[in-house]
Write a protein that holds these residues in place. Sequence first.
Motif, PDB file in Angstrom:
ATOM      1  N   UNK A  22      51.476  40.279  48.402  1.00 46.30           N
ATOM      2  CA  UNK A  22      51.927  41.675  48.385  1.00 46.30           C
ATOM      3  C   UNK A  22      52.301  42.046  46.952  1.00 46.30           C
ATOM      4  N   UNK A  23      52.002  43.292  46.578  1.00 49.69           N
ATOM      5  CA  UNK A  23      52.293  43.805  45.250  1.00 49.69           C
ATOM      6  C   UNK A  23      53.223  45.013  45.359  1.00 49.69           C
ATOM      7  N   UNK A  24      54.189  45.121  44.432  1.00 46.10           N
ATOM      8  CA  UNK A  24      55.069  46.289  44.413  1.00 46.10           C
ATOM      9  C   UNK A  24      54.601  47.257  43.339  1.00 46.10           C
ATOM     10  N   UNK A  60      45.569  41.728  40.458  1.00 42.01           N
ATOM     11  CA  UNK A  60      46.251  40.448  40.653  1.00 42.01           C
ATOM     12  C   UNK A  60      45.629  39.301  39.872  1.00 42.01           C
ATOM     13  N   UNK A  61      44.470  39.526  39.260  1.00 43.77           N
ATOM     14  CA  UNK A  61      43.822  38.477  38.494  1.00 43.77           C
ATOM     15  C   UNK A  61      43.202  37.393  39.354  1.00 43.77           C
ATOM     16  N   UNK A  62      42.963  37.685  40.631  1.00 48.57           N
ATOM     17  CA  UNK A  62      42.396  36.690  41.543  1.00 48.57           C
ATOM     18  C   UNK A  62      40.948  37.013  41.873  1.00 48.57           C
ATOM     19  N   UNK A  63      40.152  35.959  42.007  1.00 47.98           N
ATOM     20  CA  UNK A  63      38.762  36.101  42.430  1.00 47.98           C
ATOM     21  C   UNK A  63      38.699  35.804  43.913  1.00 47.98           C
ATOM     22  N   UNK A  64      38.195  36.776  44.675  1.00 51.75           N
ATOM     23  CA  UNK A  64      38.144  36.614  46.128  1.00 51.75           C
ATOM     24  C   UNK A  64      36.755  36.927  46.661  1.00 51.75           C
ATOM     25  N   UNK A 110      55.837  43.684  40.420  1.00 51.98           N
ATOM     26  CA  UNK A 110      56.279  42.478  41.113  1.00 51.98           C
ATOM     27  C   UNK A 110      55.227  42.073  42.138  1.00 51.98           C
ATOM     28  N   UNK A 111      55.209  40.784  42.452  1.00 47.34           N
ATOM     29  CA  UNK A 111      54.350  40.301  43.530  1.00 47.34           C
ATOM     30  C   UNK A 111      55.120  39.264  44.326  1.00 47.34           C
TER      31      UNK A 111
END
Length: 146
Positions: A22-24, A60-64, A110-111
């Motif tokens: 989750x991201x704020x 988020x800098x994530x690879x999905x 925030x995460x």
Amino acid sequence: MAPQAEKHLAYTWVPRGGTVLFLRRHPENFLGGKWELPGGTVEPGEPPERTAVRETAEEAGLTITVTGERSRHTWRDVTGRDLLVHAIVYQGTESGLAGDVTLSPGEHDEFAWLTPERAAALDLLPHIRETLAAARPGSARGGSPA
């Protein structure tokens, strides 16, 4: 009569070890302080699944990889514009090794990796809360990684 203006959004439910990312939203942005999943606006000509992948990387800098669809939502624009907003929340899986979350400066501040039960206590965007309510622990859609 002019056709109804529409906006399309795509989000990703990213599970990790029984939790979900989750991201704020940054306090100076629209709906600042609210929590959401990684996601954003579908660009013209872009498939929504691709938007979910792109936005997760940007925010988020994530690879999905998108592995399915969790929910769909439609609502009238909350600012009063004559606009219909559509959102799809996709199920995602991290590609390769789990990476560190790197927030996009100015977009989120925030995460948190939270179980759906703990996330329910957050100040969530309404369509994210609806998606969360549909999650059932232990089910294929319940937030546990595959």
